[in-house]
Design a protein around this motif. Sequence first.
Motif, PDB file in Angstrom:
ATOM      1  N   THR A  27       0.823  -1.206   0.000  1.00 44.97           N
ATOM      2  CA  THR A  27       0.000   0.000   0.000  1.00 44.97           C
ATOM      3  C   THR A  27       0.859   1.258   0.000  1.00 44.97           C
ATOM      4  N   ARG A  28       0.366   2.277  -0.666  1.00 42.95           N
ATOM      5  CA  ARG A  28       0.932   3.616  -0.493  1.00 42.95           C
ATOM      6  C   ARG A  28      -0.200   4.570  -0.111  1.00 42.95           C
ATOM      7  N   ARG A  29       0.171   5.590   0.619  1.00 42.47           N
ATOM      8  CA  ARG A  29      -0.813   6.556   1.143  1.00 42.47           C
ATOM      9  C   ARG A  29      -0.754   7.837   0.332  1.00 42.47           C
ATOM     10  N   ILE A  30      -1.929   8.358  -0.004  1.00 44.57           N
ATOM     11  CA  ILE A  30      -2.043   9.619  -0.735  1.00 44.57           C
ATOM     12  C   ILE A  30      -2.757  10.625   0.158  1.00 44.57           C
ATOM     13  N   MET A  31      -2.221  11.835   0.241  1.00 40.05           N
ATOM     14  CA  MET A  31      -2.855  12.944   0.942  1.00 40.05           C
ATOM     15  C   MET A  31      -3.270  13.969  -0.102  1.00 40.05           C
ATOM     16  N   ALA A  32      -4.563  14.278  -0.132  1.00 41.49           N
ATOM     17  CA  ALA A  32      -5.098  15.212  -1.123  1.00 41.49           C
ATOM     18  C   ALA A  32      -5.750  16.384  -0.397  1.00 41.49           C
ATOM     19  N   TYR A  33      -5.284  17.589  -0.710  1.00 42.10           N
ATOM     20  CA  TYR A  33      -5.810  18.791  -0.079  1.00 42.10           C
ATOM     21  C   TYR A  33      -6.770  19.458  -1.054  1.00 42.10           C
ATOM     22  N   SER A  34      -8.044  19.566  -0.637  1.00 41.65           N
ATOM     23  CA  SER A  34      -9.080  20.123  -1.493  1.00 41.65           C
ATOM     24  C   SER A  34     -10.050  20.920  -0.640  1.00 41.65           C
ATOM     25  N   GLY A  35     -10.570  22.002  -1.217  1.00 40.77           N
ATOM     26  CA  GLY A  35     -11.575  22.793  -0.514  1.00 40.77           C
ATOM     27  C   GLY A  35     -12.970  22.230  -0.654  1.00 40.77           C
ATOM     28  N   LYS A  36     -13.117  21.133  -1.382  1.00 43.74           N
ATOM     29  CA  LYS A  36     -14.448  20.553  -1.567  1.00 43.74           C
ATOM     30  C   LYS A  36     -14.933  19.920  -0.265  1.00 43.74           C
ATOM     31  N   PRO A  37     -16.128  20.287   0.205  1.00 49.03           N
ATOM     32  CA  PRO A  37     -16.635  19.694   1.450  1.00 49.03           C
ATOM     33  C   PRO A  37     -16.792  18.183   1.320  1.00 49.03           C
ATOM     34  N   VAL A  79      -3.981   3.232  -1.431  1.00 47.14           N
ATOM     35  CA  VAL A  79      -4.153   2.443  -2.654  1.00 47.14           C
ATOM     36  C   VAL A  79      -3.061   1.388  -2.675  1.00 47.14           C
ATOM     37  N   GLY A  80      -3.385   0.215  -3.173  1.00 48.04           N
ATOM     38  CA  GLY A  80      -2.394  -0.850  -3.174  1.00 48.04           C
ATOM     39  C   GLY A  80      -2.830  -2.007  -4.032  1.00 48.04           C
ATOM     40  N   GLY A  81      -2.083  -3.099  -3.934  1.00 48.08           N
ATOM     41  CA  GLY A  81      -2.403  -4.285  -4.714  1.00 48.08           C
ATOM     42  C   GLY A  81      -1.631  -5.480  -4.215  1.00 48.08           C
ATOM     43  N   GLY A  82      -2.062  -6.642  -4.659  1.00 43.50           N
ATOM     44  CA  GLY A  82      -1.422  -7.880  -4.260  1.00 43.50           C
ATOM     45  C   GLY A  82      -0.137  -8.114  -5.038  1.00 43.50           C
TER      46      GLY A  82
END
Length: 450
Positions: free
Chosen positions: A213-223, A421-424
């Motif tokens: 797995t890798r981790r994604i951080m997404a910064y958005s003003g969308k509620p 997100v990740g995979g086998g």
Amino acid sequence: MKTQIVEWPLKYGAAELFDLYHSRPGAVLLDSSLVNEMGRYSIIGLNPYKTLEVKDGALYVDGSPAEGSLEEVLGAYMAAHYEKNDTGLPMISGAIGYFTYDYGRSFEQIKTRHSRSQAVPDCILNFYDNLIIEDRHEKRLYLTASGMLAEPGAVLDALKAEISAFTHSQEAGEWEEYPVKITSDFEKEAYKKAIDRMIDYIVEGDIYIANMTRRIMAYSGKPPYAMFKSLRENNPSPFGGYFNYGDFQVISASPERFLRMKDGLVETRPIKGTRRRGVTPEEDAALKKELQESGKDKSELLMIVDLERNDLNRVCEPGSVKVTSLFDVETYATVFHLVSNIVGKLRDGLTAPDLLRAAFPGGSITGAPKIRAMEIIDELEQSRRGLYTGSMGYLGLDGSCDLNIVIRTAVYQNGCYTLGVGGGITCESDLEFEYEETEQKARALLEAMK
């Protein structure tokens, strides 16, 4: 007190009616936006009257420290408040909540080298006084009141009045465009290098397969609620949801069932194998056929099926655990998945908490053998998984449960959406393909944040 249930005309579905309730702390929606046999019911939970939480390994009941394990306290409470459900509805009373992957690590005393990146409890289970249940096949709505917080008749009358007066409209700002800034705990080449090391462990005989797995951080003003509505519209799923816990929200479009149990009959449905959807009908058909015929993906799924069978055999009657389908291909908005189905009969005297203890976290997102795979996962991944690859769903007071695998899910806190997100990974894995698969799996969530 016996739960009261009324049937109500279905003018709007549960997801539309949730516009009324989504801002209330503790309000939750288990959302089946993909209408198939698995995605028949959607459930809104309102007005929690009892909360079980696990924070840093400690149990809290209604905000106060409590003795014993969550499984012990939960099992005792459910036994003392058992309520038969012979309505045909999935649940009429009980708890809705989640278990993080980190909570599952504690079952096997697997330590982590990673610090917490989010102020999110390891587990929250809220018992709800009121449910709104949509039957998408029969096109009916059901309202329930357990009478734990208020007189059931009065509460049901108030719910009916709210629903009758409701007029569905778009959320303000839902169609605005929001810039999204994305960071990840793995750069591409570092992720590929970690996969290569995982393959070394497989070649050396430590494991057969593991999920990376890798981790994604997404910064958005969308509620977060607007993001959820965009996600469910463009990426319908049978096991999605929106949970509002005040200082953080969970937005899910999971395609994977982890555990369902009804009347002692257990089902688990692991996914292993993914292809993107094609741009043209011809490309779409070719990619689906490629997945159907992929020896690597079938091998991955077969190893996980074997692991899940072993997990179920720990708590099911001898001879009852069977594989009822092995290599089904399921179609979603952005991907195809290869799926199996395994069933069993829970042994007499055991309960949903016992089943959870035996099988959690799910084998499809750990690997085999499970304990060694989880140790290697912690060594090679760059962050705690948190809620990602945990489970969310319900536990009914009749002893039933239905829990997903938390994938295609974002946790929103302090202006940041965090997703995994990740995979086998097997010895046959192609490093570039595995990275691109994670990009494909993130696509629907990231698009919904714009």
